[in-house]
Write an enzyme that holds these catalytic residues in place. Structure first.
Site, PDB file in Angstrom:
ATOM      1  N   LYS A  22      20.835 -31.048 -45.761  1.00  0.00           N
ATOM      2  CA  LYS A  22      21.834 -30.069 -46.198  1.00  0.00           C
ATOM      3  C   LYS A  22      23.246 -30.567 -45.913  1.00  0.00           C
ATOM      4  O   LYS A  22      24.104 -30.563 -46.790  1.00  0.00           O
ATOM      5  CB  LYS A  22      21.612 -28.736 -45.484  1.00  0.00           C
ATOM      6  CG  LYS A  22      22.740 -27.744 -45.699  1.00  0.00           C
ATOM      7  CD  LYS A  22      22.550 -26.470 -44.914  1.00  0.00           C
ATOM      8  CE  LYS A  22      23.003 -26.536 -43.479  1.00  0.00           C
ATOM      9  NZ  LYS A  22      24.422 -26.227 -43.234  1.00  0.00           N
ATOM     10  N   ASN A  23      23.499 -30.989 -44.677  1.00  0.00           N
ATOM     11  CA  ASN A  23      24.873 -31.337 -44.313  1.00  0.00           C
ATOM     12  C   ASN A  23      25.371 -32.576 -45.039  1.00  0.00           C
ATOM     13  O   ASN A  23      26.573 -32.739 -45.241  1.00  0.00           O
ATOM     14  CB  ASN A  23      24.993 -31.527 -42.793  1.00  0.00           C
ATOM     15  CG  ASN A  23      25.016 -30.194 -42.063  1.00  0.00           C
ATOM     16  OD1 ASN A  23      25.048 -29.142 -42.695  1.00  0.00           O
ATOM     17  ND2 ASN A  23      24.999 -30.240 -40.743  1.00  0.00           N
ATOM     18  N   CYS A 123      33.670 -18.327 -37.544  1.00  0.00           N
ATOM     19  CA  CYS A 123      32.315 -17.966 -37.931  1.00  0.00           C
ATOM     20  C   CYS A 123      31.560 -17.598 -36.658  1.00  0.00           C
ATOM     21  O   CYS A 123      32.133 -17.600 -35.570  1.00  0.00           O
ATOM     22  CB  CYS A 123      31.634 -19.089 -38.697  1.00  0.00           C
ATOM     23  SG  CYS A 123      31.160 -20.447 -37.666  1.00  0.00           S
ATOM     24  N   ARG A 128      36.313 -22.584 -35.102  1.00  0.00           N
ATOM     25  CA  ARG A 128      36.209 -23.613 -36.133  1.00  0.00           C
ATOM     26  C   ARG A 128      37.501 -23.809 -36.924  1.00  0.00           C
ATOM     27  O   ARG A 128      37.562 -23.552 -38.124  1.00  0.00           O
ATOM     28  CB  ARG A 128      35.022 -23.326 -37.043  1.00  0.00           C
ATOM     29  CG  ARG A 128      33.743 -23.199 -36.259  1.00  0.00           C
ATOM     30  CD  ARG A 128      32.529 -23.139 -37.106  1.00  0.00           C
ATOM     31  NE  ARG A 128      32.097 -24.449 -37.540  1.00  0.00           N
ATOM     32  CZ  ARG A 128      30.969 -24.657 -38.224  1.00  0.00           C
ATOM     33  NH1 ARG A 128      30.195 -23.658 -38.525  1.00  0.00           N
ATOM     34  NH2 ARG A 128      30.624 -25.872 -38.592  1.00  0.00           N
ATOM     35  N   ASP A 312      23.429 -28.972 -33.348  1.00  0.00           N
ATOM     36  CA  ASP A 312      22.551 -28.290 -34.305  1.00  0.00           C
ATOM     37  C   ASP A 312      21.083 -28.266 -33.864  1.00  0.00           C
ATOM     38  O   ASP A 312      20.259 -27.647 -34.531  1.00  0.00           O
ATOM     39  CB  ASP A 312      22.659 -28.952 -35.690  1.00  0.00           C
ATOM     40  CG  ASP A 312      23.936 -28.549 -36.413  1.00  0.00           C
ATOM     41  OD1 ASP A 312      24.671 -27.682 -35.914  1.00  0.00           O
ATOM     42  OD2 ASP A 312      24.192 -29.107 -37.506  1.00  0.00           O
ATOM     43  N   ARG A 404      19.842 -20.569 -46.053  1.00  0.00           N
ATOM     44  CA  ARG A 404      20.981 -21.484 -46.199  1.00  0.00           C
ATOM     45  C   ARG A 404      20.593 -22.903 -45.815  1.00  0.00           C
ATOM     46  O   ARG A 404      21.198 -23.860 -46.296  1.00  0.00           O
ATOM     47  CB  ARG A 404      22.137 -21.051 -45.283  1.00  0.00           C
ATOM     48  CG  ARG A 404      22.974 -19.913 -45.810  1.00  0.00           C
ATOM     49  CD  ARG A 404      24.147 -19.684 -44.873  1.00  0.00           C
ATOM     50  NE  ARG A 404      24.697 -20.963 -44.470  1.00  0.00           N
ATOM     51  CZ  ARG A 404      25.005 -21.316 -43.211  1.00  0.00           C
ATOM     52  NH1 ARG A 404      24.835 -20.464 -42.228  1.00  0.00           N
ATOM     53  NH2 ARG A 404      25.499 -22.489 -42.936  1.00  0.00           N
TER      54      ARG A 404
HETATM   55  C1  UD1 Z   1      29.460 -30.126 -38.967  1.00  0.00           C
HETATM   56  C2  UD1 Z   1      28.134 -29.615 -39.427  1.00  0.00           C
HETATM   57  C3  UD1 Z   1      27.563 -28.639 -38.422  1.00  0.00           C
HETATM   58  C4  UD1 Z   1      27.530 -29.281 -37.035  1.00  0.00           C
HETATM   59  C5  UD1 Z   1      28.874 -29.856 -36.659  1.00  0.00           C
HETATM   60  C6  UD1 Z   1      28.870 -30.643 -35.359  1.00  0.00           C
HETATM   61  C7  UD1 Z   1      28.290 -29.636 -41.863  1.00  0.00           C
HETATM   62  C8  UD1 Z   1      28.385 -28.850 -43.110  1.00  0.00           C
HETATM   63  N1  UD1 Z   1      28.303 -28.939 -40.710  1.00  0.00           N
HETATM   64  O1  UD1 Z   1      30.345 -29.014 -38.900  1.00  0.00           O
HETATM   65  O2  UD1 Z   1      26.249 -28.276 -38.836  1.00  0.00           O
HETATM   66  O3  UD1 Z   1      27.163 -28.292 -36.093  1.00  0.00           O
HETATM   67  O4  UD1 Z   1      29.331 -30.747 -37.692  1.00  0.00           O
HETATM   68  O5  UD1 Z   1      27.937 -31.665 -35.423  1.00  0.00           O
HETATM   69  O6  UD1 Z   1      28.167 -30.835 -41.866  1.00  0.00           O
HETATM   70  N2  UD1 Z   1      37.395 -28.951 -34.686  1.00  0.00           N
HETATM   71  C9  UD1 Z   1      38.737 -28.714 -34.485  1.00  0.00           C
HETATM   72  N3  UD1 Z   1      39.583 -28.879 -35.547  1.00  0.00           N
HETATM   73  C10 UD1 Z   1      39.145 -29.293 -36.772  1.00  0.00           C
HETATM   74  C11 UD1 Z   1      37.782 -29.535 -36.953  1.00  0.00           C
HETATM   75  C12 UD1 Z   1      36.924 -29.363 -35.878  1.00  0.00           C
HETATM   76  O7  UD1 Z   1      39.170 -28.353 -33.405  1.00  0.00           O
HETATM   77  O8  UD1 Z   1      39.968 -29.438 -37.677  1.00  0.00           O
HETATM   78  C13 UD1 Z   1      36.461 -28.765 -33.556  1.00  0.00           C
HETATM   79  C14 UD1 Z   1      35.418 -27.684 -33.848  1.00  0.00           C
HETATM   80  O9  UD1 Z   1      35.887 -26.398 -33.547  1.00  0.00           O
HETATM   81  C15 UD1 Z   1      34.285 -28.125 -32.958  1.00  0.00           C
HETATM   82  C16 UD1 Z   1      34.375 -29.654 -32.997  1.00  0.00           C
HETATM   83  O10 UD1 Z   1      35.706 -29.951 -33.410  1.00  0.00           O
HETATM   84  O11 UD1 Z   1      34.517 -27.693 -31.640  1.00  0.00           O
HETATM   85  C17 UD1 Z   1      33.397 -30.329 -33.926  1.00  0.00           C
HETATM   86  O12 UD1 Z   1      33.449 -29.715 -35.206  1.00  0.00           O
HETATM   87  P1  UD1 Z   1      33.116 -30.514 -36.540  1.00  0.00           P
HETATM   88  O13 UD1 Z   1      32.438 -31.805 -36.204  1.00  0.00           O
HETATM   89  O14 UD1 Z   1      34.339 -30.568 -37.379  1.00  0.00           O
HETATM   90  O15 UD1 Z   1      32.074 -29.560 -37.237  1.00  0.00           O
HETATM   91  P2  UD1 Z   1      31.911 -29.246 -38.785  1.00  0.00           P
HETATM   92  O16 UD1 Z   1      32.280 -30.448 -39.590  1.00  0.00           O
HETATM   93  O17 UD1 Z   1      32.566 -27.958 -39.102  1.00  0.00           O
END
Ligand code: UD1
Length: 426
Positions: A22-23, A123, A128, A312, A404
């Site tokens: 999915k991701n 969320c 996030r 995850d 999902r």
């Molecule tokens: C992706 C995955 C999700 C997984 C996560 C971490 C998808 C669709 N989702 O989510 O299933 O749990 O990686 O492996 O691929 N952060 C910030 N600022 C940003 C972006 C992130 O502070 O601009 C923080 C987030 O709040 C979190 C950490 O960085 O604490 C990691 O998040 P991130 O790796 O970005 O997760 P996603 O890409 O949203």
């Protein structure tokens, strides 16, 4: 609304086909924006999130065709063709429902010179923010405006290029930056980039489309922008989180299951943790065999970016460790609010205490079925896993979370002998 009824007690035995990730799919689909030629994705999972993303792409004027494999088959093939883009706005209504919509920002900007995407908001598992997505693009010379709940990224003359070092590892921000950089005018460099297998999958597909990327699989990526990318046909990698989830299900029931299509090399941390818990894990060449006598040892686990233990997988391991012989300590370092499954597991007879980011899971002799519901995808799966070993019936509602991310969950569990059914309720 549908719910799943799990009657616990059956040891899972047999083969489970693992779907496309999915991701990975959620970042490969928006790559269609990067070219005016057709992009064909094979092994796409049949999931609500993928349908949602297809709908979003249609909103931009992109044509999509889905070649249905037979109903009894898992997966499907989608061809996307962005000959002309009619809108570069991702509206609130769609982004709100599907957080991953933010992944259109980079490719839309690169192709159209401008992109407007609603801010996704928080969320169930935490705040996030998307600040790192924006900072990386800014470092590449993109103008960013945030107003009225929307972010507008502008690079009318193309993306100049630049260097960005992520202060924390972000999967989504690395993906957005990579997609934008592939069509930049100059060179883009990312340090402390995420190196999850899904990022490697994205890089491999971008390269198949004509992108030039050095350092694939490492945290330092150098992208030499190209004037144009071309179409490609690409097979989505297998879902390591789905595979890990079924591994926990097999282990808690004292089962013996082959996860067909799962790749051991992409799941080291998960498989190591299973082995430490006393579970037999074997690379079969066609997948991964997971066998357990149901006697589980407690673990100490801390989530971390890849190659660390995936956030995850935290909820599913927590469910499994409820039946371990002793106390396990889990620490969640990625998301601040990812223990929403704890009260529900405790309602099933688990004994879990949380303090801040740490959870102590005291092993119990038995779990008992109960009506439960969860607020996110992996948390919902943890309740199904607990239900598989619980005495009596567990009714898991809010199935839209599971739909999902788990392709035909109940059918896959039935294949290995679980007593699981989906029922509609009034
Ligand atoms: C992706 C995955 C999700 C997984 C996560 C971490 C998808 C669709 N989702 O989510 O299933 O749990 O990686 O492996 O691929 N952060 C910030 N600022 C940003 C972006 C992130 O502070 O601009 C923080 C987030 O709040 C979190 C950490 O960085 O604490 C990691 O998040 P991130 O790796 O970005 O997760 P996603 O890409 O949203």
């Amino acid at each position: 609304m549908d719910k799943i009824i799990v009657r616990g007690g059956n040891a899972l035995k047999g083969k489970i086909p693992i779907s496309g990730a999915k991701n990975s799919a959620l970042t490969l689909i928006p790559c269609a924006l990067l070219t005016d030629e057709p992009l064909t994705l094979r092994n796409l999972p049949r999931l609500a999130d993928i349908d949602g993303f297809q709908h979003l792409m249609n909103q931009f004027g992109i044509s999509t065709t889905v070649a249905g494999s037979r109903p009894e088959d898992f997966g499907r093939v989608m061809t996307l063709e962005a000959t002309r883009i009619t809108s570069n706005v991702a509206p609130y209504d769609l982004v709100r429902k599907m957080r991953a919509s933010i992944l259109v920002l980079g490719p839309m900007l690169a192709r159209a010179g401008e992109a407007t995407v609603s801010l996704p908001g928080g969320c169930a598992i935490g705040n996030r923010p998307i600040d790192l997505h924006l900072k990386a693009l800014e470092a590449f010379g993109v103008e960013i405006e945030v107003a009225a709940g929307y972010v507008k990224a502008i690079a009318k003359k193309g993306i100049p290029g630049g260097t960005y070092t992520f202060p924390v590892v972000s999967v989504g921000a690395t993906e957005n930056a990579l997609m934008a950089a592939s069509l930049a005018k100059g060179t883009c460099v990312l340090h402390n980039a995420a190196r999850e297998p899904e990022i490697v999958d994205l890089c491999n597909m971008l390269v198949a489309m004509g992108a030039q990327i050095e350092g694939i699989g490492t945290s330092d990526l150098i992208i030499q922008g190209k004037d144009r990318l071309h179409g490609a046909t690409y097979r989505v990698m297998s879902d390591r989180i789905e595979a890990g989830s079924y591994a926990c299900a097999a282990a808690i029931t004292g089962g013996d299951v082959e996860l067909v299509g799962a790749k051991a090399s992409e799941m080291d941390a998960t498989l190591d943790a299973l082995r430490q818990a006393g579970v037999k894990v074997e690379d079969t060449g066609t997948g991964i065999r997971v066998a357990s006598d149901g006697k589980l040892k407690p673990l100490t686990i801390s989530t971390a970016p890849y190659p660390g233990f995936a956030t995850d997988m935290q909820a599913q391991f927590m469910a499994m460790l409820c039946m371990a012989d002793g106390a396990s300590v889990l620490t969640e370092t990625i998301f601040e609010n990812r223990y929403m499954h704890v009260p529900e597991l405790n309602r099933m007879g688990a004994h879990i205490e949380t303090k801040g980011r740490t959870a102590i899971v005291h092993g119990v002799k038995k779990l008992t079925g109960a009506p439960v519901m969860a607020t996110d995808l992996r948390a919902s799966m943890s309740l199904v896993i607990a239900g598989l070993v619980a005495e009596g019936e567990t009714h898991v509602s809010r199935l839209y979370h599971l739909d999902r991310g788990y392709e035909r969950l109940e059918e896959k569990l039935q294949l290995v002998g679980a007593d699981v059914e989906r029922v509609g309720t009034e």
